[in-house]
Scaffold this motif. Structure first.
Motif, PDB file in Angstrom:
ATOM      1  N   PRO A  93     -16.104 -21.783  14.793  1.00  0.00           N
ATOM      2  CA  PRO A  93     -16.894 -20.572  14.579  1.00  0.00           C
ATOM      3  C   PRO A  93     -16.793 -19.642  15.790  1.00  0.00           C
ATOM      4  CG  PRO A  93     -18.335 -22.355  15.254  1.00  0.00           C
ATOM      5  CD  PRO A  93     -16.948 -22.928  15.153  1.00  0.00           C
ATOM      6  N   VAL A  94     -16.932 -18.355  15.530  1.00  0.00           N
ATOM      7  CA  VAL A  94     -16.840 -17.344  16.582  1.00  0.00           C
ATOM      8  C   VAL A  94     -18.055 -16.430  16.513  1.00  0.00           C
ATOM      9  CG1 VAL A  94     -14.315 -17.351  16.698  1.00  0.00           C
ATOM     10  CG2 VAL A  94     -15.468 -15.818  15.105  1.00  0.00           C
ATOM     11  N   THR A  95     -18.273 -15.712  17.585  1.00  0.00           N
ATOM     12  CA  THR A  95     -19.373 -14.747  17.610  1.00  0.00           C
ATOM     13  C   THR A  95     -18.819 -13.346  17.375  1.00  0.00           C
ATOM     14  OG1 THR A  95     -19.197 -14.349  19.981  1.00  0.00           O
ATOM     15  CG2 THR A  95     -20.651 -16.166  19.267  1.00  0.00           C
ATOM     16  N   LEU A  96     -19.725 -12.448  17.064  1.00  0.00           N
ATOM     17  CA  LEU A  96     -19.358 -11.045  16.881  1.00  0.00           C
ATOM     18  C   LEU A  96     -18.705 -10.500  18.142  1.00  0.00           C
ATOM     19  CD1 LEU A  96     -19.575  -8.421  15.149  1.00  0.00           C
ATOM     20  CD2 LEU A  96     -21.763  -8.032  16.288  1.00  0.00           C
ATOM     21  N   SER A  97     -19.260 -10.821  19.306  1.00  0.00           N
ATOM     22  CA  SER A  97     -18.702 -10.297  20.553  1.00  0.00           C
ATOM     23  C   SER A  97     -17.323 -10.880  20.840  1.00  0.00           C
ATOM     24  CB  SER A  97     -19.645 -10.532  21.727  1.00  0.00           C
ATOM     25  OG  SER A  97     -19.879 -11.895  21.922  1.00  0.00           O
ATOM     26  N   GLU A  98     -17.075 -12.132  20.480  1.00  0.00           N
ATOM     27  CA  GLU A  98     -15.737 -12.713  20.674  1.00  0.00           C
ATOM     28  C   GLU A  98     -14.715 -11.987  19.810  1.00  0.00           C
ATOM     29  OE1 GLU A  98     -16.732 -17.364  21.791  1.00  0.00           O
ATOM     30  OE2 GLU A  98     -16.764 -16.763  19.686  1.00  0.00           O
ATOM     31  N   ILE A  99     -15.080 -11.700  18.571  1.00  0.00           N
ATOM     32  CA  ILE A  99     -14.173 -10.961  17.684  1.00  0.00           C
ATOM     33  C   ILE A  99     -13.941  -9.565  18.242  1.00  0.00           C
ATOM     34  CG2 ILE A  99     -13.876  -9.974  15.382  1.00  0.00           C
ATOM     35  CD1 ILE A  99     -15.594 -12.344  14.341  1.00  0.00           C
ATOM     36  N   SER A 100     -15.012  -8.912  18.641  1.00  0.00           N
ATOM     37  CA  SER A 100     -14.926  -7.564  19.196  1.00  0.00           C
ATOM     38  C   SER A 100     -13.997  -7.527  20.407  1.00  0.00           C
ATOM     39  CB  SER A 100     -16.331  -7.078  19.578  1.00  0.00           C
ATOM     40  OG  SER A 100     -16.278  -5.809  20.147  1.00  0.00           O
ATOM     41  N   ASP A 101     -14.160  -8.482  21.321  1.00  0.00           N
ATOM     42  CA  ASP A 101     -13.312  -8.548  22.519  1.00  0.00           C
ATOM     43  C   ASP A 101     -11.858  -8.792  22.152  1.00  0.00           C
ATOM     44  OD1 ASP A 101     -15.499  -8.134  24.143  1.00  0.00           O
ATOM     45  OD2 ASP A 101     -15.720 -10.250  24.709  1.00  0.00           O
ATOM     46  N   GLN A 123     -25.923 -15.934  16.120  1.00  0.00           N
ATOM     47  CA  GLN A 123     -25.186 -16.098  14.865  1.00  0.00           C
ATOM     48  C   GLN A 123     -23.730 -16.363  15.181  1.00  0.00           C
ATOM     49  OE1 GLN A 123     -25.774 -12.457  12.712  1.00  0.00           O
ATOM     50  NE2 GLN A 123     -27.669 -13.182  11.764  1.00  0.00           N
ATOM     51  N   SER A 124     -23.120 -17.172  14.359  1.00  0.00           N
ATOM     52  CA  SER A 124     -21.675 -17.363  14.475  1.00  0.00           C
ATOM     53  C   SER A 124     -21.067 -17.024  13.121  1.00  0.00           C
ATOM     54  CB  SER A 124     -21.344 -18.790  14.903  1.00  0.00           C
ATOM     55  OG  SER A 124     -21.873 -19.723  13.995  1.00  0.00           O
ATOM     56  N   ILE A 125     -19.782 -16.784  13.142  1.00  0.00           N
ATOM     57  CA  ILE A 125     -19.073 -16.374  11.941  1.00  0.00           C
ATOM     58  C   ILE A 125     -17.983 -17.396  11.665  1.00  0.00           C
ATOM     59  CG2 ILE A 125     -17.619 -14.579  10.910  1.00  0.00           C
ATOM     60  CD1 ILE A 125     -19.544 -13.182  13.531  1.00  0.00           C
ATOM     61  N   GLU A 160     -18.644 -15.704   6.472  1.00  0.00           N
ATOM     62  CA  GLU A 160     -20.099 -15.803   6.387  1.00  0.00           C
ATOM     63  C   GLU A 160     -20.684 -15.988   7.776  1.00  0.00           C
ATOM     64  OE1 GLU A 160     -20.279 -19.015   3.623  1.00  0.00           O
ATOM     65  OE2 GLU A 160     -19.861 -20.536   5.136  1.00  0.00           O
ATOM     66  N   LYS A 161     -21.917 -15.521   7.930  1.00  0.00           N
ATOM     67  CA  LYS A 161     -22.635 -15.687   9.187  1.00  0.00           C
ATOM     68  C   LYS A 161     -23.482 -16.948   9.098  1.00  0.00           C
ATOM     69  CE  LYS A 161     -22.973 -10.835  10.444  1.00  0.00           C
ATOM     70  NZ  LYS A 161     -23.854  -9.703  10.698  1.00  0.00           N
ATOM     71  N   ILE A 162     -23.502 -17.672  10.206  1.00  0.00           N
ATOM     72  CA  ILE A 162     -24.303 -18.883  10.303  1.00  0.00           C
ATOM     73  C   ILE A 162     -25.324 -18.665  11.421  1.00  0.00           C
ATOM     74  CG2 ILE A 162     -24.249 -21.376  10.680  1.00  0.00           C
ATOM     75  CD1 ILE A 162     -22.605 -20.338   8.232  1.00  0.00           C
ATOM     76  N   VAL A 163     -26.595 -18.863  11.110  1.00  0.00           N
ATOM     77  CA  VAL A 163     -27.662 -18.689  12.093  1.00  0.00           C
ATOM     78  C   VAL A 163     -27.847 -19.999  12.841  1.00  0.00           C
ATOM     79  CG1 VAL A 163     -30.107 -18.155  12.414  1.00  0.00           C
ATOM     80  CG2 VAL A 163     -28.788 -16.943  10.668  1.00  0.00           C
ATOM     81  N   ASP A 164     -27.913 -19.905  14.175  1.00  0.00           N
ATOM     82  CA  ASP A 164     -28.132 -21.072  15.033  1.00  0.00           C
ATOM     83  C   ASP A 164     -29.531 -21.624  14.771  1.00  0.00           C
ATOM     84  OD1 ASP A 164     -28.918 -22.689  17.329  1.00  0.00           O
ATOM     85  OD2 ASP A 164     -27.153 -21.890  18.346  1.00  0.00           O
ATOM     86  N   ALA A 165     -29.624 -22.919  14.448  1.00  0.00           N
ATOM     87  CA  ALA A 165     -30.916 -23.535  14.131  1.00  0.00           C
ATOM     88  C   ALA A 165     -31.855 -23.555  15.334  1.00  0.00           C
ATOM     89  CB  ALA A 165     -30.689 -24.952  13.609  1.00  0.00           C
ATOM     90  N   GLU A 166     -31.308 -23.684  16.532  1.00  0.00           N
ATOM     91  CA  GLU A 166     -32.130 -23.750  17.736  1.00  0.00           C
ATOM     92  C   GLU A 166     -32.551 -22.378  18.241  1.00  0.00           C
ATOM     93  OE1 GLU A 166     -30.357 -26.222  20.728  1.00  0.00           O
ATOM     94  OE2 GLU A 166     -29.907 -27.799  19.276  1.00  0.00           O
TER      95      GLU A 166
END
Length: 142
Positions: A49-57, A91-93, A80-86
């Motif tokens: 999974p990746v984050t929005l900022s990782e994709i953006s970078d 969010q990760s994608i 799809e976006k996955i919300v971190d349970a903790e």
């Protein structure tokens, strides 16, 4: 080897990688995807999974543009976006099942082209290529 010469070879190598990647993927992506959307899916597929900022970078895109493209891909049911349970703010994608299926098909077609390109390479040369790729991944592209 003089470091400047090595650097020039590196620049030529990376340019060749970009060109061959473009050549091998231009006819395999879905007509419903823009080149940017395909590149985002490709990045997610190999790094999820990746984050929005990782994709953006990685894509050299602004966060709003990246977010918009991800929304479009999500509407196409490809990611799809996955919300971190903790920490629900994080969010990760990742690829959806449909996105996984599409990218697996794309990678199979690209692999077929790759196999054709290396069709005349000897077993010894294949080992040398594999070792060179390992060295590049561990020493340059880490």
């Amino acid at each position: 080897m003089v470091k400047n010469v090595l650097f020039q070879k590196f620049v030529a190598f990376t340019a060749a990688v970009h060109q061959i990647t473009n050549d091998m993927t231009k006819d395999v992506r879905s007509e419903a995807l823009t080149p940017v959307q395909y590149k985002i899916l490709e990045y997610i597929a190999v790094s999820q999974p990746v984050t929005l900022s990782e994709i953006s970078d990685c894509m050299h895109m602004s966060m709003p543009n990246t977010s918009r493209e991800l929304r479009k891909l999500s509407e196409k049911h490809l990611c799809e976006k996955i919300v971190d349970a903790e920490d629900r703010r994080k969010q990760s994608i990742r690829l959806s099942q449909e996105g996984e299926a599409m990218m697996n098909e794309v990678f199979q077609r690209v692999e077929s082209q790759f196999v054709q390109r290396i069709g005349t390479v000897t077993d010894e040369e294949l080992k040398e290529i594999e070792r060179a790729l390992d060295v590049l991944m561990n020493r340059v592209f880490y």
